[in-house]
Scaffold this motif. Structure first.
Motif, PDB file in Angstrom:
ATOM      1  N   PRO A 103       1.182  -1.264   0.046  1.00  0.00           N
ATOM      2  CA  PRO A 103      -0.051   0.489  -0.259  1.00  0.00           C
ATOM      3  C   PRO A 103       0.950   0.871  -0.071  1.00  0.00           C
ATOM      4  CG  PRO A 103      -0.933  -1.477   1.629  1.00  0.00           C
ATOM      5  CD  PRO A 103       0.382  -1.980   1.346  1.00  0.00           C
ATOM      6  N   LEU A 104       0.934   2.074  -0.903  1.00  0.00           N
ATOM      7  CA  LEU A 104       1.179   2.951  -0.924  1.00  0.00           C
ATOM      8  C   LEU A 104       2.729   2.822  -1.584  1.00  0.00           C
ATOM      9  CD1 LEU A 104       0.132   5.645   1.846  1.00  0.00           C
ATOM     10  CD2 LEU A 104      -0.803   5.895  -0.568  1.00  0.00           C
ATOM     11  N   ASN A 166       1.373   2.902  -6.269  1.00  0.00           N
ATOM     12  CA  ASN A 166       0.374   2.165  -5.410  1.00  0.00           C
ATOM     13  C   ASN A 166      -0.326   3.272  -5.006  1.00  0.00           C
ATOM     14  OD1 ASN A 166      -2.057   0.356  -4.517  1.00  0.00           O
ATOM     15  ND2 ASN A 166      -1.190  -0.666  -2.978  1.00  0.00           N
ATOM     16  N   PRO A 167      -2.105   3.740  -5.534  1.00  0.00           N
ATOM     17  CA  PRO A 167      -1.779   4.908  -4.800  1.00  0.00           C
ATOM     18  C   PRO A 167      -2.613   4.245  -3.221  1.00  0.00           C
ATOM     19  CG  PRO A 167      -2.965   4.787  -6.892  1.00  0.00           C
ATOM     20  CD  PRO A 167      -2.017   3.073  -6.684  1.00  0.00           C
ATOM     21  N   ASN A 168      -3.147   2.777  -3.736  1.00  0.00           N
ATOM     22  CA  ASN A 168      -4.056   2.817  -2.542  1.00  0.00           C
ATOM     23  C   ASN A 168      -3.775   2.326  -1.025  1.00  0.00           C
ATOM     24  OD1 ASN A 168      -5.632   0.819  -0.540  1.00  0.00           O
ATOM     25  ND2 ASN A 168      -7.564   0.226  -2.594  1.00  0.00           N
ATOM     26  N   PRO A 169      -3.638   3.527   0.163  1.00  0.00           N
ATOM     27  CA  PRO A 169      -2.555   3.174   1.306  1.00  0.00           C
ATOM     28  C   PRO A 169      -3.631   1.854   2.591  1.00  0.00           C
ATOM     29  CG  PRO A 169      -4.981   4.921   1.677  1.00  0.00           C
ATOM     30  CD  PRO A 169      -4.765   3.915   0.005  1.00  0.00           C
ATOM     31  N   HIS A 170      -4.658   1.298   1.516  1.00  0.00           N
ATOM     32  CA  HIS A 170      -5.277   0.041   2.225  1.00  0.00           C
ATOM     33  C   HIS A 170      -4.773  -1.503   1.146  1.00  0.00           C
ATOM     34  CE1 HIS A 170      -6.768   2.814   4.832  1.00  0.00           C
ATOM     35  NE2 HIS A 170      -7.617   3.026   3.551  1.00  0.00           N
TER      36      HIS A 170
END
Length: 223
Positions: A103-104, A166-170
């Motif tokens: 994530p990120l 990857n822009p998703n923090p989760h």
């Protein structure tokens, strides 16, 4: 005069065609040329193993590319399968990689000096892009980017600086990349510029990036 001009034009066209023909891995001249990693002979690539001693394992690797990998400090892990892992790839002009993103996480700006890359997202979302070369304005260092979702495909032209994030923090993300060389190489920009051995002079880098030398001196040990 016209004949001379026509000859010059033909010569230029032939030069361009021949350059394009040699701009990637050379085409094989036989069915295969399994790399002989034990040969003392040094060539551009690897010497061929005796074809009578070739077997199926020369074209195989239990790479477990379906399994997730632990990511590094920038949040990615590239598992490259090239000629060093599968000797049968020698002269075939192709390799493959699994890329895991935390994530990120990111696969930071880098280039492949010997390969075009085509990337497919298997899981998650990726923000990707590349920058064109130092062309005349208005195309100088043009930035082309796209948000990719599962199943999407994107191409990075040979030699150009590119990245994936990857822009998703989760949630993590996973991609598979094919590259048009048995040994595409990779130059990570930050590592090459600030982490070279020996180091590039901070006078040179400060001038290039238009920053104070103490900024360079801080960056070099970090990278």
């Amino acid at each position: 005069m016209a004949s001379s001009s026509s000859f010059l034009l033909l010569a230029v066209l032939l030069a361009l065609v021949s350059w394009q023909a040699t701009a990637s891995d050379p085409s094989p001249l036989q069915d295969f040329c399994v790399a002989d990693m034990n040969s003392p002979v040094r060539v551009n690539g690897f010497v061929c193993k005796n074809p009578m001693k070739v077997n199926a394992d020369d074209f195989f690797k239990a790479a477990a590319l379906d399994k997730p990998r632990v990511t590094n400090k920038v949040g990615s892990n590239v598992t490259l399968i090239n000629v060093m892992q599968i000797a049968g790839l020698n002269t075939l002009g192709i390799s493959i990689a699994r890329i895991d993103y935390a994530p990120l996480g990111q696969n930071p700006p880098h280039t492949h000096p010997r390969a075009t890359e085509i990337l497919t997202v298997l899981e998650g979302t990726l923000y990707v892009g590349f920058v064109t070369s130092n062309q005349p304005a208005p195309n100088r260092n043009k930035f082309l980017s796209k948000v990719l979702n599962k199943g999407d495909v994107f191409v990075f032209p040979v030699g150009l600086i590119h990245f994936q994030f990857n822009p998703n923090p989760h949630k993590p993300a996973v991609a598979i990349a094919a590259l048009s060389s048995q040994n595409p190489g990779a130059i990570t920009i930050a590592n090459a510029v600030f982490g070279s051995d020996p180091q590039i002079s901070d006078d040179v880098l400060a001038k290039a990036f238009q920053v104070e030398k103490n900024t360079i001196d801080w960056l070099q040990p970090v990278i």
